[in-house]
Enzyme design. Sequence first.
Site, PDB file in Angstrom:
ATOM      1  N   SER A   1      11.054  28.671 -16.035  1.00  0.00           N
ATOM      2  CA  SER A   1      11.602  27.443 -16.602  1.00  0.00           C
ATOM      3  C   SER A   1      12.260  27.767 -17.937  1.00  0.00           C
ATOM      4  O   SER A   1      11.881  28.747 -18.600  1.00  0.00           O
ATOM      5  CB  SER A   1      10.486  26.413 -16.818  1.00  0.00           C
ATOM      6  OG  SER A   1      10.930  25.313 -17.601  1.00  0.00           O
TER       7      SER A   1
ATOM      8  N   TYR B   1       1.997  24.405 -19.850  1.00  0.00           N
ATOM      9  CA  TYR B   1       3.162  24.597 -18.984  1.00  0.00           C
ATOM     10  C   TYR B   1       4.040  25.716 -19.517  1.00  0.00           C
ATOM     11  O   TYR B   1       4.446  26.615 -18.776  1.00  0.00           O
ATOM     12  CB  TYR B   1       3.959  23.290 -18.886  1.00  0.00           C
ATOM     13  CG  TYR B   1       5.104  23.337 -17.914  1.00  0.00           C
ATOM     14  CD1 TYR B   1       4.919  22.965 -16.584  1.00  0.00           C
ATOM     15  CD2 TYR B   1       6.372  23.744 -18.294  1.00  0.00           C
ATOM     16  CE1 TYR B   1       5.960  22.993 -15.675  1.00  0.00           C
ATOM     17  CE2 TYR B   1       7.423  23.782 -17.392  1.00  0.00           C
ATOM     18  CZ  TYR B   1       7.216  23.407 -16.084  1.00  0.00           C
ATOM     19  OH  TYR B   1       8.261  23.451 -15.181  1.00  0.00           O
TER      20      TYR B   1
END
Length: 254
Positions: free
Chosen positions: A140, A153
């Site tokens: 990401s 995350y």
Amino acid sequence: MNKTICITGAGSGIGRGTALHFHGKGWRVFALDKDEEALAELSELFSSERLSTHVCDVGEERVVGEAFDAMTEELGEAPLDVLVNNAAIADPYCGPLEDLSLDDWNAWLDASLTATFLCSRAAIPLLRRADGASIVNMSSTRALQSEANTFAYAASKGGVSALTHAMAISLGPAIRVNAVLPGWIETGPWQKAAEREEPEQREVDKAQHPAGRVGTVEDIAETIAWLVSPGAGFVTGQQIVVDGGMTRKMIYAD
């Protein structure tokens, strides 16, 4: 002979779109997801002998082993050409660091980083049968930059990016390993029916991107397709950012 791809987190979002893309190109698709309802919808959508679904929590070692044992039996002597480690907890927000429990921290890491390790380890014997095998890990842009309260995350995706180049060095030249780092990708239309949403993007949302729009699931599927193609045969250990230029744009306060 048709090529074969295994996609984790294939029941919805980027995983579902990627499964649809490769199935449409004639590939045999193994779809893994812990959401049985989403996989059932996927089976109805494809209705093809070239799709096999496996309910699997990819953060659980035993369950991953069972899924890949079943896959090995289905493949027989045939190879697995591509593994896409896409599964993750989609919501990046975990609240203040001082309130983050160890269980929740581990849940984010297990769903993405540990799952990437477990599935890659299980897939390697099948990938080694192939000529020009690839692994694509879904990282990401949050591995490169952060928003507030996304600690677990960001850490999980940063770990995926680091694991990618470590794997590339060790598994090459037989298996190439790369990471895709999506930015803002609109996944609403690619959820299971009970959670499906149509995009509502403002002009200011589009303006944040030098490309002039928010990303689509197809953007990521096309990137994966290129990475696993012979045209990317000299590409390994890389992080491919697919964000419409958003991480390159300087933003100042009004």
